[in-house]
Design a protein around this motif. Structure first.
Motif, short mmCIF file in Angstrom:
data_model
loop_
_atom_site.label_atom_id
_atom_site.label_comp_id
_atom_site.label_asym_id
_atom_site.label_seq_id
_atom_site.Cartn_x
_atom_site.Cartn_y
_atom_site.Cartn_z
N PHE A 76 22.38 62.99 60.11
CA PHE A 76 22.05 62.72 58.71
C PHE A 76 22.39 61.30 58.27
O PHE A 76 21.77 60.77 57.35
N TRP A 77 23.37 60.67 58.89
CA TRP A 77 23.82 59.34 58.47
C TRP A 77 22.69 58.33 58.37
O TRP A 77 22.56 57.66 57.33
N PRO A 78 21.84 58.14 59.37
CA PRO A 78 20.77 57.14 59.23
C PRO A 78 19.85 57.42 58.04
O PRO A 78 19.43 56.49 57.34
N ALA A 79 19.55 58.69 57.82
CA ALA A 79 18.69 59.06 56.68
C ALA A 79 19.39 58.74 55.36
O ALA A 79 18.79 58.19 54.43
N TYR A 80 20.66 59.09 55.27
CA TYR A 80 21.44 58.82 54.07
C TYR A 80 21.56 57.32 53.84
O TYR A 80 21.34 56.83 52.73
N ARG A 81 21.89 56.58 54.90
CA ARG A 81 22.03 55.13 54.80
C ARG A 81 20.74 54.49 54.30
O ARG A 81 20.76 53.66 53.40
N ASP A 82 19.61 54.90 54.85
CA ASP A 82 18.33 54.32 54.44
C ASP A 82 17.98 54.66 53.00
O ASP A 82 17.59 53.80 52.22
N THR A 83 18.14 55.92 52.64
CA THR A 83 17.78 56.37 51.29
C THR A 83 18.68 55.72 50.24
O THR A 83 18.21 55.17 49.24
N PHE A 84 20.00 55.80 50.46
CA PHE A 84 20.92 55.25 49.46
C PHE A 84 21.01 53.73 49.52
O PHE A 84 21.36 53.09 48.53
#
Length: 168
Positions: A79-87
Motif C-alpha cells: 500500500f505504501w507506493p499507492a499512499y505515497r503517490d496519492t498523498f
C-alpha cells in the motif's frame, strides 16, 4: 425515503449542522490519531439530544483509508507506493509536505488512522476505533486507488468480508 448522510471533514460547525438537522453523520478520518476526533463526535451527540432527537436514532459513520493483505508487512509494503503517490499529489495541490515512509508507518500503527494490515490487525483497530470514539454505527474503508492491481483489491475485499467482519 432515500437514506442520506452528511459527510464532514472535522469542523465543529458541520457536526452541529448535521446533528441539528437530525441527519446521520460520516466523519472522514484520513490521518492523525482517531482519538483526536472524539470531541467532535461528543459534540454531535450532545447537539443531537439538545435538538430533541431520540438517542436511539444517533447514527455515526466513520470513513477511513485502508488496505488488507495476508500479512501486515505485505499490506504496508504493497500500500505504501499507492499512499505515497496519492498523498504526494494531494500535498502538492494543498501545500502539504510529501508523506514519508516513517509517517506512513506511524499511521498504520495501532494509534494511527490508516486501517492497513492483516485481517486480525485491521479488526483490532476497528474495535479500538469504535471504543475510542464512543461507538460508531457504520464504517467505510477506501481500499481502491489507481496503483493497486485488481487482484490485490479483490484479496483485500475478500479478507475484509471473510475474516475482518466476523471478528468485528
Amino acid at each position: 425515503p432515500l437514506p442520506i448522510r452528511i459527510g464532514v471533514g472535522g469542523t465543529p460547525q458541520s457536526v452541529v449542522r448535521a446533528a441539528t438537522l437530525g441527519l446521520p453523520l460520516v466523519l472522514a478520518i484520513i490521518g492523525g490519531q482517531p482519538g483526536q476526533f472524539r470531541p467532535l463526535l461528543d459534540l454531535y451527540r450532545e447537539t443531537w439530544l439538545r435538538a430533541g432527537h431520540a438517542e436511539a436514532d444517533i447514527s455515526i459513520g466513520i470513513h477511513n483509508i485502508g488496505f488488507l493483505a495476508d500479512t501486515t508487512q505485505q499490506a504496508m509494503d504493497t500500500f505504501w507506493p499507492a499512499y505515497r503517490d496519492t498523498f504526494g499529489k494531494l500535498g502538492r495541490e494543498r501545500g502539504w509536505p510529501a508523506p514519508t515512509r516513517s509517517q506512513f508507518d506511524a499511521q498504520c500503527s495501532h494509534l494511527g488512522a490508516l486501517l492497513v494490515g492483516d485481517a486480525q490487525t485491521v479488526a483490532e483497530k476497528i474495535i479500538k476505533l469504535n471504543d475510542t470514539l464512543g461507538g460508531i454505527s457504520r464504517l467505510t474503508i477506501l481500499l481502491d486507488n489507481r496503483v493497486l492491481t485488481h487482484a490485490q483489491l479483490l484479496r483485500a475485499t475478500e479478507l475484509l468480508g471473510t475474516q475482518v467482519a466476523p471478528l468485528v
